[in-house]
Design a protein around this motif. Structure first.
Motif, PDB file in Angstrom:
ATOM      1  N   GLY A  52       6.978  -2.014 -11.830  1.00  0.00           N
ATOM      2  CA  GLY A  52       7.245  -2.792 -10.619  1.00  0.00           C
ATOM      3  C   GLY A  52       5.978  -3.064  -9.824  1.00  0.00           C
ATOM      4  N   LEU A  53       6.009  -2.689  -8.547  1.00  0.00           N
ATOM      5  CA  LEU A  53       4.877  -2.951  -7.652  1.00  0.00           C
ATOM      6  C   LEU A  53       3.926  -1.758  -7.540  1.00  0.00           C
ATOM      7  CD1 LEU A  53       6.768  -4.792  -4.762  1.00  0.00           C
ATOM      8  CD2 LEU A  53       5.477  -5.824  -6.639  1.00  0.00           C
ATOM      9  N   ASP A  54       4.067  -0.789  -8.432  1.00  0.00           N
ATOM     10  CA  ASP A  54       3.227   0.410  -8.348  1.00  0.00           C
ATOM     11  C   ASP A  54       1.736   0.086  -8.477  1.00  0.00           C
ATOM     12  OD1 ASP A  54       5.475   1.871  -8.010  1.00  0.00           O
ATOM     13  OD2 ASP A  54       5.375   2.952  -9.926  1.00  0.00           O
ATOM     14  N   ASN A  55       1.396  -0.884  -9.318  1.00  0.00           N
ATOM     15  CA  ASN A  55      -0.015  -1.260  -9.459  1.00  0.00           C
ATOM     16  C   ASN A  55      -0.603  -1.743  -8.140  1.00  0.00           C
ATOM     17  OD1 ASN A  55      -0.395  -0.684 -12.210  1.00  0.00           O
ATOM     18  ND2 ASN A  55       0.493  -2.637 -12.825  1.00  0.00           N
ATOM     19  N   PHE A  56       0.206  -2.453  -7.370  1.00  0.00           N
ATOM     20  CA  PHE A  56      -0.268  -2.962  -6.077  1.00  0.00           C
ATOM     21  C   PHE A  56      -0.375  -1.841  -5.042  1.00  0.00           C
ATOM     22  CE2 PHE A  56       1.648  -6.543  -8.264  1.00  0.00           C
ATOM     23  CZ  PHE A  56       0.689  -7.522  -8.104  1.00  0.00           C
ATOM     24  N   LYS A  57       0.511  -0.842  -5.139  1.00  0.00           N
ATOM     25  CA  LYS A  57       0.432   0.309  -4.236  1.00  0.00           C
ATOM     26  C   LYS A  57      -0.843   1.111  -4.484  1.00  0.00           C
ATOM     27  CE  LYS A  57       5.471   0.776  -3.914  1.00  0.00           C
ATOM     28  NZ  LYS A  57       6.651   1.618  -4.261  1.00  0.00           N
ATOM     29  N   ILE A  58      -1.191   1.266  -5.774  1.00  0.00           N
ATOM     30  CA  ILE A  58      -2.432   1.962  -6.126  1.00  0.00           C
ATOM     31  C   ILE A  58      -3.640   1.166  -5.635  1.00  0.00           C
ATOM     32  CG2 ILE A  58      -3.857   2.794  -8.047  1.00  0.00           C
ATOM     33  CD1 ILE A  58      -1.238   3.150  -9.641  1.00  0.00           C
ATOM     34  N   LEU A  59      -3.520  -0.146  -5.727  1.00  0.00           N
ATOM     35  CA  LEU A  59      -4.608  -1.040  -5.361  1.00  0.00           C
ATOM     36  C   LEU A  59      -5.005  -0.879  -3.891  1.00  0.00           C
ATOM     37  CD1 LEU A  59      -6.143  -3.148  -7.026  1.00  0.00           C
ATOM     38  CD2 LEU A  59      -4.600  -4.889  -6.129  1.00  0.00           C
ATOM     39  N   ILE A  60      -4.020  -0.712  -3.040  1.00  0.00           N
ATOM     40  CA  ILE A  60      -4.273  -0.577  -1.609  1.00  0.00           C
ATOM     41  C   ILE A  60      -5.108   0.662  -1.299  1.00  0.00           C
ATOM     42  CG2 ILE A  60      -3.161  -0.252   0.645  1.00  0.00           C
ATOM     43  CD1 ILE A  60      -0.796  -1.867  -0.442  1.00  0.00           C
ATOM     44  N   LYS A  61      -4.931   1.717  -2.098  1.00  0.00           N
ATOM     45  CA  LYS A  61      -5.643   2.981  -1.868  1.00  0.00           C
ATOM     46  C   LYS A  61      -6.932   3.084  -2.686  1.00  0.00           C
ATOM     47  CE  LYS A  61      -1.189   5.287  -1.113  1.00  0.00           C
ATOM     48  NZ  LYS A  61      -0.278   6.345  -1.609  1.00  0.00           N
ATOM     49  N   ASP A  62      -7.218   2.070  -3.483  1.00  0.00           N
ATOM     50  CA  ASP A  62      -8.395   2.089  -4.359  1.00  0.00           C
ATOM     51  C   ASP A  62      -9.636   1.685  -3.558  1.00  0.00           C
ATOM     52  OD1 ASP A  62     -10.338   1.773  -6.279  1.00  0.00           O
ATOM     53  OD2 ASP A  62      -9.028   0.768  -7.718  1.00  0.00           O
ATOM     54  N   MET A  63     -10.500   2.638  -3.249  1.00  0.00           N
ATOM     55  CA  MET A  63     -11.673   2.374  -2.424  1.00  0.00           C
ATOM     56  C   MET A  63     -12.684   1.465  -3.133  1.00  0.00           C
ATOM     57  SD  MET A  63     -10.806   3.714   0.292  1.00  0.00           S
ATOM     58  CE  MET A  63     -12.298   3.282   1.164  1.00  0.00           C
ATOM     59  N   MET A  64     -12.766   1.566  -4.457  1.00  0.00           N
ATOM     60  CA  MET A  64     -13.686   0.691  -5.186  1.00  0.00           C
ATOM     61  C   MET A  64     -13.216  -0.754  -5.132  1.00  0.00           C
ATOM     62  SD  MET A  64     -16.551   0.562  -6.640  1.00  0.00           S
ATOM     63  CE  MET A  64     -16.911   2.298  -6.965  1.00  0.00           C
ATOM     64  N   PHE A  65     -11.902  -0.965  -5.174  1.00  0.00           N
ATOM     65  CA  PHE A  65     -11.381  -2.322  -5.021  1.00  0.00           C
ATOM     66  C   PHE A  65     -11.695  -2.845  -3.622  1.00  0.00           C
ATOM     67  CE2 PHE A  65      -7.960  -5.037  -3.395  1.00  0.00           C
ATOM     68  CZ  PHE A  65      -8.133  -6.130  -4.218  1.00  0.00           C
ATOM     69  N   MET A  66     -11.534  -1.992  -2.617  1.00  0.00           N
ATOM     70  CA  MET A  66     -11.836  -2.397  -1.243  1.00  0.00           C
ATOM     71  C   MET A  66     -13.313  -2.762  -1.102  1.00  0.00           C
ATOM     72  SD  MET A  66      -9.128  -2.585   0.408  1.00  0.00           S
ATOM     73  CE  MET A  66      -7.403  -2.112   0.207  1.00  0.00           C
ATOM     74  N   ARG A  67     -14.157  -2.037  -1.812  1.00  0.00           N
ATOM     75  CA  ARG A  67     -15.590  -2.346  -1.771  1.00  0.00           C
ATOM     76  C   ARG A  67     -15.868  -3.691  -2.436  1.00  0.00           C
ATOM     77  NH1 ARG A  67     -20.390   1.948  -3.328  1.00  0.00           N
ATOM     78  NH2 ARG A  67     -22.060   0.867  -2.209  1.00  0.00           N
ATOM     79  N   SER A  68     -15.187  -3.951  -3.546  1.00  0.00           N
ATOM     80  CA  SER A  68     -15.363  -5.240  -4.217  1.00  0.00           C
ATOM     81  C   SER A  68     -14.839  -6.380  -3.347  1.00  0.00           C
ATOM     82  CB  SER A  68     -14.647  -5.239  -5.576  1.00  0.00           C
ATOM     83  OG  SER A  68     -13.242  -5.246  -5.424  1.00  0.00           O
ATOM     84  N   PHE A  69     -13.785  -6.094  -2.594  1.00  0.00           N
ATOM     85  CA  PHE A  69     -13.229  -7.084  -1.665  1.00  0.00           C
ATOM     86  C   PHE A  69     -14.248  -7.394  -0.561  1.00  0.00           C
ATOM     87  CE2 PHE A  69     -10.802  -8.169   2.164  1.00  0.00           C
ATOM     88  CZ  PHE A  69     -10.044  -9.228   1.704  1.00  0.00           C
ATOM     89  N   GLN A  70     -14.863  -6.357   0.001  1.00  0.00           N
ATOM     90  CA  GLN A  70     -15.877  -6.541   1.050  1.00  0.00           C
ATOM     91  C   GLN A  70     -17.074  -7.326   0.529  1.00  0.00           C
ATOM     92  OE1 GLN A  70     -16.722  -2.534   2.289  1.00  0.00           O
ATOM     93  NE2 GLN A  70     -14.837  -2.307   3.457  1.00  0.00           N
ATOM     94  N   ASN A  71     -17.520  -6.992  -0.681  1.00  0.00           N
ATOM     95  CA  ASN A  71     -18.665  -7.704  -1.263  1.00  0.00           C
ATOM     96  C   ASN A  71     -18.344  -9.177  -1.492  1.00  0.00           C
ATOM     97  OD1 ASN A  71     -20.317  -5.437  -1.325  1.00  0.00           O
ATOM     98  ND2 ASN A  71     -19.739  -4.875  -3.411  1.00  0.00           N
ATOM     99  N   THR A  72     -17.124  -9.450  -1.943  1.00  0.00           N
ATOM    100  CA  THR A  72     -16.719 -10.837  -2.175  1.00  0.00           C
ATOM    101  C   THR A  72     -16.689 -11.625  -0.877  1.00  0.00           C
ATOM    102  OG1 THR A  72     -15.365 -10.170  -4.088  1.00  0.00           O
ATOM    103  CG2 THR A  72     -14.906 -12.326  -3.133  1.00  0.00           C
TER     104      THR A  72
END
Length: 296
Positions: A52-72
């Motif tokens: 289901g939406l578990d991948n998106f729940k993990i994504l919100i807590k993923d600090m490396m993803f947040m860093r990639s978001f900031q860089n973008t």
């Protein structure tokens, strides 16, 4: 069969190949990405686990993803503003000012755009080399040793090194587009404003900018989306996302998760976020840059 029906059949037959190609290569892959984001799957195993939406729940807590978001976001804002501003200025100078070598400068500015992104990455990797690179050696010649850096190894500045390469690559392309738009502005408008005492800067903001606004709007949206794509290619070729994830961007992190870490479903969840973000950002840009169309 009446003429109207014949016309409709003809139009349908003409559009059918394009509709099929768009459906096969755009709509279907996009829907597949959305579908696969709901699964936990390594990409190679025949077994898929619906989460289901578990991948998106993990994504919100993923600090490396947040860093990639900031860089973008940083690259989109920094590269877009500087590139489009310089492209407009250079286009105005090369269109309005009469001096020797105008065509030469037009060619020189456009050259980076015809180079492969891999070639550009190789050029800037050589320039940024801390020991034999052009940049540090030039600073040494100018007795500015204190400014020498590990341009691709310092976490604080490496993203700006990537940004500069992106700016250098794109200026010429957008400059040519703006020059084509500026060339259609009647010379009489500039002559009339000169008689009223308007200088070059005033003419740029009161005549050139308003009458090229539609082109600016189009290129702004296009450039933001292309920055997301090109930043991945440049990061992949120059730093691989390092050092320590300081240059990770949306697509480089998605690629690593989907194809390196065998988390294909999680990578597709990132793809969904990238798609949604790009769509929303494009809509916002189109709305806030909407202006009355000036005619002449």
């Amino acid at each position: 069969m009446n003429r109207r029906k014949q016309k409709n059949i003809f139009i349908t037959l003409c559009l059918l190949p394009a509709i099929l190609l768009v459906s096969i290569f755009i709509f279907y892959p996009t829907l597949t990405v959305f579908f696969m984001s709901l699964f936990k799957w390594g990409g190679y195993s025949p077994e898929k686990e619906f989460v289901g939406l578990d991948n998106f729940k993990i994504l919100i807590k993923d600090m490396m993803f947040m860093r990639s978001f900031q860089n973008t976001i940083l690259l989109i804002v920094l590269v877009t503003i500087i590139t489009l501003a310089l492209a407009l200025i250079f286009a105005s100078i090369l269109t309005r000012e009469k001096f020797k070598g105008v065509n030469f400068f037009r060619v020189i500015f456009y050259i980076p755009n015809i180079l492969s992104i891999v070639v550009i990455a190789a050029i800037f990797s050589a320039i940024y080399d801390p020991t034999s690179g052009l940049l540090n050696n030039l600073l040494g010649m100018l007795k500015l040793d204190g400014l020498q850096r590990m341009w691709l190894g310092d976490q604080k500045i490496v993203i700006y090194s990537i940004a500069f390469a992106l700016i250098w690559q794109a200026i010429g392309y957008y400059m040519v587009m703006y020059m084509a738009s500026m060339a259609s502005i009647p010379e009489s408008l500039y002559e009339a404003s000169s008689l009223e005492g308007a200088g070059a800067v005033r003419q740029f903001f009161d005549i050139t900018l308003p009458l090229t606004w539609n082109t600016i709007r189009t290129t702004l949206t296009f450039f933001v989306i292309s920055t997301i794509n090109l930043s991945f290619l440049l990061v992949k070729a120059m730093t691989g996302g390092g050092p320590d994830g300081s240059t990770e961007v949306f697509l480089s992190y998605m690629y690593k998760q989907a194809y390196t870490n065998s988390s294909f479903g999680y990578g597709m969840a990132i793809g969904v976020i990238v798609f949604t973000f790009s769509f929303i950002l494009s809509a916002i840009l189109n709305k806030i840059t909407e202006r009355e169309v000036y005619e002449f």
